[in-house]
Structure formats: C-alpha cells, structure tokens
Write a protein that holds these residues in place. Structure first.
Motif, PDB file in Angstrom:
ATOM      1  N   UNK A 161      35.326  35.352  85.152  1.00 29.21           N
ATOM      2  CA  UNK A 161      34.617  34.093  85.436  1.00 29.21           C
ATOM      3  C   UNK A 161      35.373  32.858  84.935  1.00 29.21           C
ATOM      4  N   UNK A 162      35.920  32.927  83.726  1.00 27.32           N
ATOM      5  CA  UNK A 162      36.675  31.790  83.189  1.00 27.32           C
ATOM      6  C   UNK A 162      37.953  31.561  83.985  1.00 27.32           C
ATOM      7  N   UNK A 163      38.609  32.642  84.382  1.00 22.74           N
ATOM      8  CA  UNK A 163      39.837  32.519  85.177  1.00 22.74           C
ATOM      9  C   UNK A 163      39.528  31.878  86.527  1.00 22.74           C
ATOM     10  N   UNK A 164      38.451  32.329  87.156  1.00 21.01           N
ATOM     11  CA  UNK A 164      38.054  31.750  88.444  1.00 21.01           C
ATOM     12  C   UNK A 164      37.750  30.260  88.293  1.00 21.01           C
ATOM     13  N   UNK A 165      37.094  29.914  87.216  1.00 20.57           N
ATOM     14  CA  UNK A 165      36.740  28.505  86.992  1.00 20.57           C
ATOM     15  C   UNK A 165      37.990  27.646  86.825  1.00 20.57           C
ATOM     16  N   UNK A 166      38.918  28.077  85.979  1.00 20.15           N
ATOM     17  CA  UNK A 166      40.121  27.272  85.732  1.00 20.15           C
ATOM     18  C   UNK A 166      41.010  27.210  86.966  1.00 20.15           C
ATOM     19  N   UNK A 167      41.007  28.263  87.787  1.00 22.08           N
ATOM     20  CA  UNK A 167      41.820  28.273  89.010  1.00 22.08           C
ATOM     21  C   UNK A 167      41.085  27.672  90.201  1.00 22.08           C
ATOM     22  N   UNK A 168      39.794  27.342  89.976  1.00 24.32           N
ATOM     23  CA  UNK A 168      38.960  26.741  91.012  1.00 24.32           C
ATOM     24  C   UNK A 168      38.859  27.632  92.250  1.00 24.32           C
ATOM     25  N   UNK A 169      38.578  28.924  92.005  1.00 22.16           N
ATOM     26  CA  UNK A 169      38.337  29.877  93.084  1.00 22.16           C
ATOM     27  C   UNK A 169      36.978  30.511  92.874  1.00 22.16           C
ATOM     28  N   UNK A 170      36.454  31.099  93.912  1.00 20.14           N
ATOM     29  CA  UNK A 170      35.142  31.726  93.838  1.00 20.14           C
ATOM     30  C   UNK A 170      35.201  32.934  92.895  1.00 20.14           C
ATOM     31  N   UNK A 171      34.343  32.990  91.885  1.00 17.80           N
ATOM     32  CA  UNK A 171      34.385  34.107  90.933  1.00 17.80           C
ATOM     33  C   UNK A 171      34.062  35.453  91.579  1.00 17.80           C
ATOM     34  N   UNK A 172      33.202  35.436  92.613  1.00 16.86           N
ATOM     35  CA  UNK A 172      32.895  36.704  93.295  1.00 16.86           C
ATOM     36  C   UNK A 172      34.135  37.252  93.983  1.00 16.86           C
ATOM     37  N   UNK A 173      34.888  36.364  94.604  1.00 13.97           N
ATOM     38  CA  UNK A 173      36.113  36.784  95.291  1.00 13.97           C
ATOM     39  C   UNK A 173      37.135  37.331  94.294  1.00 13.97           C
ATOM     40  N   UNK A 174      37.337  36.610  93.190  1.00 16.54           N
ATOM     41  CA  UNK A 174      38.319  37.059  92.201  1.00 16.54           C
ATOM     42  C   UNK A 174      37.889  38.377  91.562  1.00 16.54           C
ATOM     43  N   UNK A 175      36.603  38.515  91.283  1.00 15.36           N
ATOM     44  CA  UNK A 175      36.096  39.775  90.731  1.00 15.36           C
ATOM     45  C   UNK A 175      36.323  40.920  91.711  1.00 15.36           C
ATOM     46  N   UNK A 176      36.008  40.670  92.985  1.00  9.16           N
ATOM     47  CA  UNK A 176      36.207  41.698  94.015  1.00  9.16           C
ATOM     48  C   UNK A 176      37.678  42.096  94.097  1.00  9.16           C
ATOM     49  N   UNK A 177      38.574  41.110  94.097  1.00 11.22           N
ATOM     50  CA  UNK A 177      40.017  41.403  94.165  1.00 11.22           C
ATOM     51  C   UNK A 177      40.460  42.237  92.964  1.00 11.22           C
ATOM     52  N   UNK A 178      39.993  41.858  91.783  1.00  3.85           N
ATOM     53  CA  UNK A 178      40.356  42.604  90.575  1.00  3.85           C
ATOM     54  C   UNK A 178      39.799  44.026  90.635  1.00  3.85           C
TER      55      UNK A 178
END
Length: 147
Positions: free
Chosen positions: A56-73
C-alpha cells in the motif's frame, strides 16, 4: 515457488514505475519505512521481494492503484494463492479499470458493444498509443523505458 523469470518481470515493472514516478530511491525508501535506499535497488533488481505489508505504501508513493500493485506482486510471488483469491473473491479490478468500463457503458448508452476482431484491434491501438505517451513522458524526464 517463485521462478526467476516471474520475479524478474515484477522487478522490471517496479523499475518502470519508479522511473515514471521521477522520485529518488531515498524518497521511496522513506515512504516504505526504510532508512536505506539500497533496499529499493534490491526490489528493482528482483533480488529481494517487496513485503506485502509494504505494497500500500509503495503504491501510494508511486501513485498507482494499490489493488493493481498487490495483484501484480501476488501473481509473481504467490501465483497459486492469487488463483484461489480470484476464485473466491472474483477478479481484482482497479479504480481506473472500473472507470474505463463506466466510460464504455456511458458511450455505448449501456448497450452490450460487440468486440469483433476489427474493434479489438482499434482498441489495442488506442491503448498502445496511451502507453507510448507515458513512455515519451518518462523519456522527457530522463528516465528509462524498460520492457
């Protein structure tokens, strides 16, 4: 088991997102609660996994959707688990994807638009054009375009 190729794909995605953000590694590290920016380099190289609790913090700092980043991870780090999550909870959809669907519905007056081969190709070309604009923006800021 995390295969090397999958790990590398996610690392390449992270590198691209970090380049697009224009933010220095130190700023990203601090946002994730790390004192040392070296960990960000390890994420980008794929030598260290991004802890799920930092997504969530990474998504916020990169300004990307946290659901998308979580799904990718999850797709790269825990592919069997993401299949179970998707089976139980359904497909993960980001806010941007949801908004795209809303626009399609509005513009087609809530009809069920046919997506034949020709229309699919047109849509793919439009999306490709959008991606290219993002890459030009990145290059203009001095970043790398990695694939």
């Amino acid at each position: 088991m995390l295969d090397k190729e999958a790990k590398q794909r996610f690392a390449e995605d992270l590198e691209r997102l970090m380049d697009l953000s224009g933010k220095p590694r130190k700023e990203i590290a601090v946002a994730l609660g790390y004192d040392n920016a070296n960990v960000i380099s390890m994420f980008k190289k794929g030598t260290t996994k991004v802890p799920f609790n930092r997504i969530p913090a990474l998504a916020k700092v990169l300004e990307v959707d946290p659901k998308w980043l979580f799904f990718r991870a999850m797709k790269e780090y825990e592919p069997e688990l993401i299949e179970v999550i998707t089976e139980i909870y359904g497909q993960i959809i980001t806010d941007n994807e949801r908004r795209l669907l809303e626009v399609v519905r509005e513009e087609t007056e809530f009809q069920n638009p046919r997506l034949d081969a020709e229309r699919e190709q047109e849509l793919r070309q439009l999306l490709h054009k959008w991606r290219m604009k993002d890459e030009v923006e990145l290059l203009n800021r001095g970043g790398n375009v990695s694939r």
